[in-house]
Design an enzyme around this catalytic site. Structure first.
Site, mmCIF file in Angstrom:
data_model
loop_
_atom_site.group_PDB
_atom_site.id
_atom_site.type_symbol
_atom_site.label_atom_id
_atom_site.label_comp_id
_atom_site.label_asym_id
_atom_site.label_seq_id
_atom_site.Cartn_x
_atom_site.Cartn_y
_atom_site.Cartn_z
ATOM 1 N N ASN A 192 0.874 -1.180 0.000
ATOM 2 C CA ASN A 192 0.000 0.000 0.000
ATOM 3 C C ASN A 192 0.907 1.226 0.000
ATOM 4 O OD1 ASN A 192 -1.852 1.994 0.415
ATOM 5 N ND2 ASN A 192 -2.282 1.471 2.552
ATOM 6 N N LYS A 195 0.046 4.291 -0.424
ATOM 7 C CA LYS A 195 -0.602 5.504 0.098
ATOM 8 C C LYS A 195 -0.322 6.678 -0.853
ATOM 9 C CE LYS A 195 0.220 3.545 4.594
ATOM 10 N NZ LYS A 195 0.196 3.727 6.006
ATOM 11 N N HIS A 243 -9.486 1.122 4.833
ATOM 12 C CA HIS A 243 -8.204 1.366 5.503
ATOM 13 C C HIS A 243 -8.433 2.371 6.630
ATOM 14 C CE1 HIS A 243 -4.089 2.627 6.252
ATOM 15 N NE2 HIS A 243 -3.713 1.503 5.657
HETATM 16 C C1 PEP Z 1 -0.733 0.214 5.940
HETATM 17 O O1 PEP Z 1 -0.880 1.410 5.757
HETATM 18 O O2 PEP Z 1 -1.574 -0.532 5.465
HETATM 19 C C2 PEP Z 1 0.410 -0.233 6.718
HETATM 20 C C3 PEP Z 1 0.353 -1.428 7.194
HETATM 21 O O3 PEP Z 1 1.464 0.644 6.883
HETATM 22 P P1 PEP Z 1 2.897 0.310 7.570
HETATM 23 O O4 PEP Z 1 3.370 -0.989 6.997
HETATM 24 O O5 PEP Z 1 3.745 1.466 7.213
HETATM 25 O O6 PEP Z 1 2.645 0.201 9.047
#
Ligand code: PEP
Length: 249
Positions: free
Chosen positions: A9, A11, A95
């Site tokens: 992901n 983002k 999410h």
């Molecule tokens: C996410 O945003 O889905 C996530 C798990 O982020 P991170 O791995 O940076 O904690």
């Protein structure tokens, strides 16, 4: 034999150029991966460039969100048809960042899941408790409520559930393997109540500060079927190590 599901992901990270550069390095690193579905969720603007690179490879594309209406006056939104057209096979829905910052409540999450599934797009459905809820002993209530409301009237196929404790996302604090397994087993039970035996084949993946260092121990948990990875998916070396996790400890 488990078929793992590991998704990146991204983002709000990476331009089109950065996406292409990542894939030029990453695709050769994962070309021999078997037994794991590898999925990448770049921002909307990079979907087409990513699709041109991943088509014909073992890497699939996901979107990070969608809107449930087919078309019309919804400025800034993206429909399921647009995502399919751009080459997506999955979409992340629910999410915690969407729930926290953009008002996605359980009803919106449920509508989005139904719209995606109706059009044949796979769903990566996220649930998870905050630190405050965990400390107040409400973890299981929150997980039950989000899971049941998000999946109301939803069938089991093309569904992946992501357990993402909010306190572990982007914080460097990973759930212990015991904490992850405990909640995953609980989610499995909720799914069994709705889907019976079919719940066994729904992948339940873990997300929250997954790194090359902790992925091996998380993946051996009985009910952990993969990972949703944020920060550690932004570098090809790091995400390819996660995808190539070691199956035996
Ligand atoms: C996410 O945003 O889905 C996530 C798990 O982020 P991170 O791995 O940076 O904690």
């Amino acid at each position: 034999m488990k078929r793992y599901f590991i998704a990146a992901n991204w983002k709000m990270n990476k331009t089109i150029g950065e996406t292409k550069e990542f894939l030029d390095s990453f695709l050769p690193m994962v070309k021999d991966v078997s037994g794991t579905e590898v999925v990448l969720a770049p921002p909307f603007t990079s979907l087409d460039a990513a699709f041109q690179k991943v088509k014909g490879t073992n890497v699939q594309l996901s979107a990070q969100d969608l809107f449930w209406e087919d078309k019309g006056a919804y400025t800034g939104e993206i429909s399921v048809a647009m995502l399919l057209d751009a080459g997506c096979r999955h979409v992340i829905i629910g999410h915690s960042e969407r729930r926290q910052h953009f008002g996605d409540n359980d009803d919106a999450v449920n509508r989005k899941i139904k719209a995606a599934k109706k059009a044949g797009l796979g769903v990566i459905f996220c649930v998870g408790e905050s630190l405050e809820q965990r400390e107040a002993g409400k973890t299981f209530d929150v997980i039950r409520s989000e899971t049941e409301k998000g999946l109301e009237g939803v069938t089991d196929e093309n569904l992946v559930v992501a357990y993402e404790p909010i306190w572990a996302i982007g914080t460097g604090k990973t759930a212990t393997t015991e904490q992850a397994q405990e909640v995953h087993a609980f989610i499995r039970k909720i799914l069994e109540d709705s889907y019976g035996n079919k719940a066994g084949s729904i992948r339940i993946i873990y997300g929250g500060s997954v790194t090359p260092e902790n992925v091996d121990s998380l993946m051996v948990c009985r009910d952990v079927d993969g990972a949703l990875v944020g920060g550690a998916s932004l570098k090809p070396e790091s995400f390819s190590r996660i995808v190539n996790f070691k199956k035996e400890m």
